[in-house]
Design a protein around this motif. Structure first.
Motif, PDB file in Angstrom:
ATOM      1  N   SER A  81      82.065  75.268  67.865  1.00 17.73           N
ATOM      2  CA  SER A  81      83.129  74.373  67.379  1.00 17.73           C
ATOM      3  C   SER A  81      83.078  74.072  66.021  1.00 17.73           C
ATOM      4  N   ILE A  82      81.591  73.480  65.723  1.00 19.81           N
ATOM      5  CA  ILE A  82      81.356  73.143  64.303  1.00 19.81           C
ATOM      6  C   ILE A  82      81.367  74.168  63.403  1.00 19.81           C
ATOM      7  N   ASP A  83      80.772  75.263  63.798  1.00 22.41           N
ATOM      8  CA  ASP A  83      80.652  76.441  62.831  1.00 22.41           C
ATOM      9  C   ASP A  83      81.996  76.997  62.874  1.00 22.41           C
ATOM     10  N   PHE A 132      90.565  71.046  54.816  1.00 23.90           N
ATOM     11  CA  PHE A 132      90.141  70.139  53.622  1.00 23.90           C
ATOM     12  C   PHE A 132      89.181  69.362  54.180  1.00 23.90           C
ATOM     13  N   VAL A 133      88.782  68.429  52.983  1.00 23.15           N
ATOM     14  CA  VAL A 133      87.468  67.549  53.336  1.00 23.15           C
ATOM     15  C   VAL A 133      88.061  66.637  54.317  1.00 23.15           C
ATOM     16  N   PRO A 134      89.226  65.836  54.461  1.00 24.43           N
ATOM     17  CA  PRO A 134      89.530  65.009  55.277  1.00 24.43           C
ATOM     18  C   PRO A 134      89.563  65.454  56.684  1.00 24.43           C
ATOM     19  N   LEU A 140      87.665  67.991  57.564  1.00 27.04           N
ATOM     20  CA  LEU A 140      86.214  68.459  57.837  1.00 27.04           C
ATOM     21  C   LEU A 140      85.670  66.910  58.363  1.00 27.04           C
ATOM     22  N   LEU A 141      85.756  65.890  57.836  1.00 31.66           N
ATOM     23  CA  LEU A 141      85.108  64.480  58.046  1.00 31.66           C
ATOM     24  C   LEU A 141      85.823  64.166  59.798  1.00 31.66           C
ATOM     25  N   LEU A 142      86.887  64.434  59.937  1.00 31.57           N
ATOM     26  CA  LEU A 142      87.474  64.045  61.196  1.00 31.57           C
ATOM     27  C   LEU A 142      86.820  64.855  62.292  1.00 31.57           C
ATOM     28  N   ARG A 155      66.453  61.852  51.450  1.00 29.48           N
ATOM     29  CA  ARG A 155      67.054  61.150  50.437  1.00 29.48           C
ATOM     30  C   ARG A 155      68.345  61.718  49.502  1.00 29.48           C
ATOM     31  N   GLY A 156      69.497  61.127  49.476  1.00 29.28           N
ATOM     32  CA  GLY A 156      70.423  61.766  48.573  1.00 29.28           C
ATOM     33  C   GLY A 156      71.420  62.680  49.411  1.00 29.28           C
ATOM     34  N   ASP A 157      71.099  63.001  50.785  1.00 29.21           N
ATOM     35  CA  ASP A 157      71.784  63.782  51.508  1.00 29.21           C
ATOM     36  C   ASP A 157      72.388  63.117  52.732  1.00 29.21           C
ATOM     37  N   LEU A 158      73.506  63.474  52.718  1.00 26.58           N
ATOM     38  CA  LEU A 158      74.342  62.782  53.844  1.00 26.58           C
ATOM     39  C   LEU A 158      74.534  63.765  55.106  1.00 26.58           C
ATOM     40  N   HIS A 159      74.446  64.937  55.002  1.00 25.56           N
ATOM     41  CA  HIS A 159      74.633  65.902  56.039  1.00 25.56           C
ATOM     42  C   HIS A 159      73.877  65.440  57.330  1.00 25.56           C
ATOM     43  N   ASP A 160      74.449  65.519  58.414  1.00 20.17           N
ATOM     44  CA  ASP A 160      73.724  64.932  59.562  1.00 20.17           C
ATOM     45  C   ASP A 160      73.963  65.914  60.749  1.00 20.17           C
ATOM     46  N   ILE A 161      74.879  66.655  60.679  1.00 18.33           N
ATOM     47  CA  ILE A 161      75.287  67.479  62.087  1.00 18.33           C
ATOM     48  C   ILE A 161      74.067  68.302  62.053  1.00 18.33           C
ATOM     49  N   GLY A 162      73.428  69.022  61.457  1.00 19.56           N
ATOM     50  CA  GLY A 162      72.313  69.896  61.884  1.00 19.56           C
ATOM     51  C   GLY A 162      71.227  68.950  62.440  1.00 19.56           C
ATOM     52  N   GLY A 165      67.230  73.210  57.838  1.00 17.77           N
ATOM     53  CA  GLY A 165      68.398  72.882  57.129  1.00 17.77           C
ATOM     54  C   GLY A 165      69.034  74.331  56.268  1.00 17.77           C
ATOM     55  N   VAL A 166      70.113  74.051  56.000  1.00 20.50           N
ATOM     56  CA  VAL A 166      70.922  75.335  55.332  1.00 20.50           C
ATOM     57  C   VAL A 166      70.063  76.103  54.291  1.00 20.50           C
ATOM     58  N   PRO A 167      69.662  75.293  53.460  1.00 21.03           N
ATOM     59  CA  PRO A 167      68.886  76.024  52.421  1.00 21.03           C
ATOM     60  C   PRO A 167      67.489  76.359  52.395  1.00 21.03           C
ATOM     61  N   PRO A 175      65.250  78.008  61.250  1.00 24.62           N
ATOM     62  CA  PRO A 175      66.376  78.122  61.070  1.00 24.62           C
ATOM     63  C   PRO A 175      67.488  77.445  61.996  1.00 24.62           C
ATOM     64  N   ASP A 176      66.707  77.437  63.183  1.00 20.98           N
ATOM     65  CA  ASP A 176      67.618  77.103  64.412  1.00 20.98           C
ATOM     66  C   ASP A 176      66.996  76.157  65.147  1.00 20.98           C
ATOM     67  N   GLY A 177      67.543  75.178  65.517  1.00 21.45           N
ATOM     68  CA  GLY A 177      66.933  74.037  66.367  1.00 21.45           C
ATOM     69  C   GLY A 177      66.420  74.458  67.609  1.00 21.45           C
TER      70      GLY A 177
HETATM   71  C1  B12 Z   1      80.267  69.466  57.294  1.00 17.65           C
HETATM   72  C2  B12 Z   1      79.769  69.529  55.636  1.00 17.65           C
HETATM   73  C3  B12 Z   1      79.771  68.489  54.789  1.00 17.65           C
HETATM   74  C4  B12 Z   1      80.412  67.019  55.398  1.00 17.65           C
HETATM   75  C5  B12 Z   1      79.051  66.423  56.038  1.00 17.65           C
HETATM   76  C6  B12 Z   1      79.214  65.411  57.165  1.00 17.65           C
HETATM   77  C7  B12 Z   1      78.297  65.157  57.810  1.00 17.65           C
HETATM   78  N1  B12 Z   1      78.148  64.119  58.601  1.00 17.65           N
HETATM   79  O1  B12 Z   1      77.167  66.035  58.272  1.00 17.65           O
HETATM   80  C8  B12 Z   1      80.860  66.317  53.961  1.00 17.65           C
HETATM   81  C9  B12 Z   1      82.124  66.354  53.907  1.00 17.65           C
HETATM   82  C10 B12 Z   1      80.271  64.667  53.825  1.00 17.65           C
HETATM   83  C11 B12 Z   1      79.816  66.880  52.963  1.00 17.65           C
HETATM   84  C12 B12 Z   1      79.653  66.431  51.864  1.00 17.65           C
HETATM   85  C13 B12 Z   1      79.105  67.211  50.724  1.00 17.65           C
HETATM   86  N2  B12 Z   1      78.631  68.553  50.881  1.00 17.65           N
HETATM   87 CO1  B12 Z   1      78.719  69.756  52.514  1.00 17.65          CO
HETATM   88  N3  B12 Z   1      79.098  70.832  53.726  1.00 17.65           N
HETATM   89  C14 B12 Z   1      79.186  70.666  55.028  1.00 17.65           C
HETATM   90  C15 B12 Z   1      79.227  72.292  55.662  1.00 17.65           C
HETATM   91  C16 B12 Z   1      80.982  72.726  55.664  1.00 17.65           C
HETATM   92  C17 B12 Z   1      78.674  72.295  57.263  1.00 17.65           C
HETATM   93  C18 B12 Z   1      77.400  71.678  57.132  1.00 17.65           C
HETATM   94  C19 B12 Z   1      77.108  71.577  58.792  1.00 17.65           C
HETATM   95  O2  B12 Z   1      77.211  70.473  59.420  1.00 17.65           O
HETATM   96  N4  B12 Z   1      76.957  72.683  59.493  1.00 17.65           N
HETATM   97  C20 B12 Z   1      76.557  72.839  61.031  1.00 17.65           C
HETATM   98  C21 B12 Z   1      75.225  72.319  61.333  1.00 17.65           C
HETATM   99  C22 B12 Z   1      74.977  72.348  62.878  1.00 17.65           C
HETATM  100  O3  B12 Z   1      74.563  73.426  60.726  1.00 17.65           O
HETATM  101  P1  B12 Z   1      73.086  73.194  59.801  1.00 17.65           P
HETATM  102  O4  B12 Z   1      73.232  71.934  58.915  1.00 17.65           O
HETATM  103  O5  B12 Z   1      72.823  74.226  59.154  1.00 17.65           O
HETATM  104  O6  B12 Z   1      71.919  72.810  61.002  1.00 17.65           O
HETATM  105  C23 B12 Z   1      71.420  73.582  61.742  1.00 17.65           C
HETATM  106  C24 B12 Z   1      70.148  74.594  61.067  1.00 17.65           C
HETATM  107  O7  B12 Z   1      70.276  74.291  59.321  1.00 17.65           O
HETATM  108  C25 B12 Z   1      69.099  73.709  61.416  1.00 17.65           C
HETATM  109  N5  B12 Z   1      68.442  72.508  61.171  1.00 17.65           N
HETATM  110  C26 B12 Z   1      69.043  71.425  60.201  1.00 17.65           C
HETATM  111  N6  B12 Z   1      68.449  70.539  60.000  1.00 17.65           N
HETATM  112  C27 B12 Z   1      66.982  70.764  60.483  1.00 17.65           C
HETATM  113  C28 B12 Z   1      66.152  70.123  60.682  1.00 17.65           C
HETATM  114  C29 B12 Z   1      64.830  70.645  61.174  1.00 17.65           C
HETATM  115  C30 B12 Z   1      63.645  69.873  61.444  1.00 17.65           C
HETATM  116  C31 B12 Z   1      64.928  71.957  61.760  1.00 17.65           C
HETATM  117  C32 B12 Z   1      63.893  72.570  62.559  1.00 17.65           C
HETATM  118  C33 B12 Z   1      66.280  72.923  61.727  1.00 17.65           C
HETATM  119  C34 B12 Z   1      67.227  72.166  61.103  1.00 17.65           C
HETATM  120  O8  B12 Z   1      69.386  73.692  62.495  1.00 17.65           O
HETATM  121  C35 B12 Z   1      70.783  73.048  62.968  1.00 17.65           C
HETATM  122  C36 B12 Z   1      71.473  73.718  64.260  1.00 17.65           C
HETATM  123  O9  B12 Z   1      71.009  75.165  64.171  1.00 17.65           O
HETATM  124  C37 B12 Z   1      78.256  72.895  54.702  1.00 17.65           C
HETATM  125  C38 B12 Z   1      78.455  74.498  54.736  1.00 17.65           C
HETATM  126  C39 B12 Z   1      77.733  75.344  55.703  1.00 17.65           C
HETATM  127  N7  B12 Z   1      78.280  76.301  56.099  1.00 17.65           N
HETATM  128  O10 B12 Z   1      76.600  74.900  55.898  1.00 17.65           O
HETATM  129  C40 B12 Z   1      78.660  72.334  53.339  1.00 17.65           C
HETATM  130  C41 B12 Z   1      77.473  72.280  52.203  1.00 17.65           C
HETATM  131  C42 B12 Z   1      76.088  71.851  52.846  1.00 17.65           C
HETATM  132  N8  B12 Z   1      77.935  71.066  51.432  1.00 17.65           N
HETATM  133  C43 B12 Z   1      77.926  71.306  50.333  1.00 17.65           C
HETATM  134  C44 B12 Z   1      78.040  70.404  49.128  1.00 17.65           C
HETATM  135  C45 B12 Z   1      77.821  70.782  47.717  1.00 17.65           C
HETATM  136  C46 B12 Z   1      78.420  69.101  49.631  1.00 17.65           C
HETATM  137  C47 B12 Z   1      78.817  67.887  48.635  1.00 17.65           C
HETATM  138  C48 B12 Z   1      78.049  67.805  47.273  1.00 17.65           C
HETATM  139  C49 B12 Z   1      80.336  68.404  48.076  1.00 17.65           C
HETATM  140  C50 B12 Z   1      80.704  67.167  46.934  1.00 17.65           C
HETATM  141  N9  B12 Z   1      80.792  67.750  45.847  1.00 17.65           N
HETATM  142  O11 B12 Z   1      80.943  65.959  47.031  1.00 17.65           O
HETATM  143  C51 B12 Z   1      78.540  66.663  49.233  1.00 17.65           C
HETATM  144  C52 B12 Z   1      77.319  66.179  49.241  1.00 17.65           C
HETATM  145  C53 B12 Z   1      77.242  64.746  49.892  1.00 17.65           C
HETATM  146  C54 B12 Z   1      75.662  64.256  50.489  1.00 17.65           C
HETATM  147  N10 B12 Z   1      75.339  63.673  49.455  1.00 17.65           N
HETATM  148  O12 B12 Z   1      74.972  64.684  51.021  1.00 17.65           O
HETATM  149  C55 B12 Z   1      77.123  72.891  50.003  1.00 17.65           C
HETATM  150  C56 B12 Z   1      75.596  72.860  49.428  1.00 17.65           C
HETATM  151  C57 B12 Z   1      75.484  73.689  48.610  1.00 17.65           C
HETATM  152  C58 B12 Z   1      74.121  73.506  48.038  1.00 17.65           C
HETATM  153  N11 B12 Z   1      73.506  74.918  47.506  1.00 17.65           N
HETATM  154  O13 B12 Z   1      73.409  72.583  48.120  1.00 17.65           O
HETATM  155  C59 B12 Z   1      77.539  73.481  51.326  1.00 17.65           C
HETATM  156  C60 B12 Z   1      76.536  74.455  51.606  1.00 17.65           C
HETATM  157  C61 B12 Z   1      79.052  74.080  51.089  1.00 17.65           C
HETATM  158  C62 B12 Z   1      78.981  75.310  49.975  1.00 17.65           C
HETATM  159  N12 B12 Z   1      79.079  76.445  50.370  1.00 17.65           N
HETATM  160  O14 B12 Z   1      79.262  74.776  48.840  1.00 17.65           O
HETATM  161  N13 B12 Z   1      79.594  68.417  53.510  1.00 17.65           N
END
Ligand code: B12
Length: 216
Positions: A46-48, A60-62, A64-66, A99-106, A180-182, A198-200
């Motif tokens: 669902s999150i994907d 849009f962002v609001p 996404l936050l909800l 630090r500096g990163d607020l993403h916490d879903i992953g 994490g994503v990158p 790349p996957d938990g």
């Molecule tokens: C949701 C989201 C947000 C939300 C975050 C809410 C929250 N509480 O997390 C909000 C709206 C706040 C946000 C803000 C920002 N975001 Co954002 N966001 C996203 C988005 C759409 C989804 C991320 C997500 O949660 N994915 C779902 C989870 C489950 O997947 P995941 O994080 O990849 O985690 C999996 C794996 O990576 C891995 N994993 C993750 N962590 C760990 C740790 C370990 C130890 C291990 C083994 C595995 C692992 O396992 C997880 C499960 O399989 C992504 C786009 C994307 N498709 O990724 C952009 C994205 C990450 N965001 C981005 C950006 C730019 C920002 C902002 C800077 C935007 C802005 N201009 O303000 C801000 C930064 C705020 C900050 N300081 O952190 C960019 C980053 C680009 C980059 N090159 O750095 C992305 C990629 C969007 C894009 N394509 O531009 N964002």
């Protein structure tokens, strides 16, 4: 089919309906649906979908936050339900977002993957400074320190944590796991991390292997 309620999870998360998300998880658990399936097929999928819609500018962002709030509420609800049942611990993990990163879903997903697998997880939250990881390493003495980053600007903070562990002379006491994503495997190798995935779910397998858990 015990997991059929998960079909409604996508809408509930997209609508930011925390109550509905919790009810669906409760229902699925009561019907015998496995927590891993609830996590992967219900919450993660669902999150994907929401992320994809955000990318395509369908939401849009609001919105996404909800949706994020509802997803995270679901993850912590599932986690609290499971913790009631987990008896044995395979080991201890400290995890946090750099630090500096607020993403916490992953990070929250990884946390629950490890909890399901029977690990004790100490979650430091988001925007964690280097000292936050070092202090937690000393306080909790975890086998594994998990670092999460979603931004290319914060991922280099992982290297700072590893360097600080070395400077404090405690690098050998902990495995460092990154994701994490990158994050790529070559980046992880380059900074000297011990586990990358790349996957938990596979991270759990790798962690158990590295810790040589008895029943693995
Ligand atoms: C949701 C989201 C947000 C939300 C975050 C809410 C929250 N509480 O997390 C909000 C709206 C706040 C946000 C803000 C920002 N975001 Co954002 N966001 C996203 C988005 C759409 C989804 C991320 C997500 O949660 N994915 C779902 C989870 C489950 O997947 P995941 O994080 O990849 O985690 C999996 C794996 O990576 C891995 N994993 C993750 N962590 C760990 C740790 C370990 C130890 C291990 C083994 C595995 C692992 O396992 C997880 C499960 O399989 C992504 C786009 C994307 N498709 O990724 C952009 C994205 C990450 N965001 C981005 C950006 C730019 C920002 C902002 C800077 C935007 C802005 N201009 O303000 C801000 C930064 C705020 C900050 N300081 O952190 C960019 C980053 C680009 C980059 N090159 O750095 C992305 C990629 C969007 C894009 N394509 O531009 N964002």
């Amino acid at each position: 089919m015990s997991c059929q309620h998960l079909k409604s999870m996508g809408k509930a998360i997209e609508n930011g309906n925390v109550l509905e998300v919790k009810n669906l998880i409760k229902l699925a658990l009561n019907k015998g649906c496995r927590p891993e399936v609830i996590l992967q097929e219900g919450l993660l999928k669902s999150i994907d979908n929401v992320s994809e819609k955000f990318k395509n500018k369908q939401i849009f962002v609001p919105d996404l936050l909800l949706a994020t709030r509802a997803g995270n509420a679901g993850i912590s609800y599932l986690s609290s339900e499971l913790l009631l049942k987990v008896q044995e611990s395979f080991g201890r993990i400290v995890i946090g977002t750099i630090r500096g990163d607020l993403h916490d879903i992953g990070k929250n997903m990884v946390k629950i993957f490890f909890e399901i697998a029977g690990f004790e997880v100490i979650d430091l939250g988001t925007d964690v400074p280097v000292d936050g990881f070092i202090d937690a390493a000393k306080k909790y003495d975890p086998q594994i320190i998990g670092l999460s980053a979603a931004l290319t600007t914060t991922m280099y903070g992982m290297k700072d944590v590893i360097r600080a562990l070395e400077q404090d002379g405690i690098r050998d006491k902990h495995y460092v796991m990154v994701g994490g994503v990158p994050i790529t495997s070559s980046f992880a190798r380059g900074i000297g991390a011990d586990i990358f995935d790349p996957d938990g779910t596979s991270a759990v397998v790798k962690a158990k292997r590295i810790l040589k858990c008895a029943n693995f």
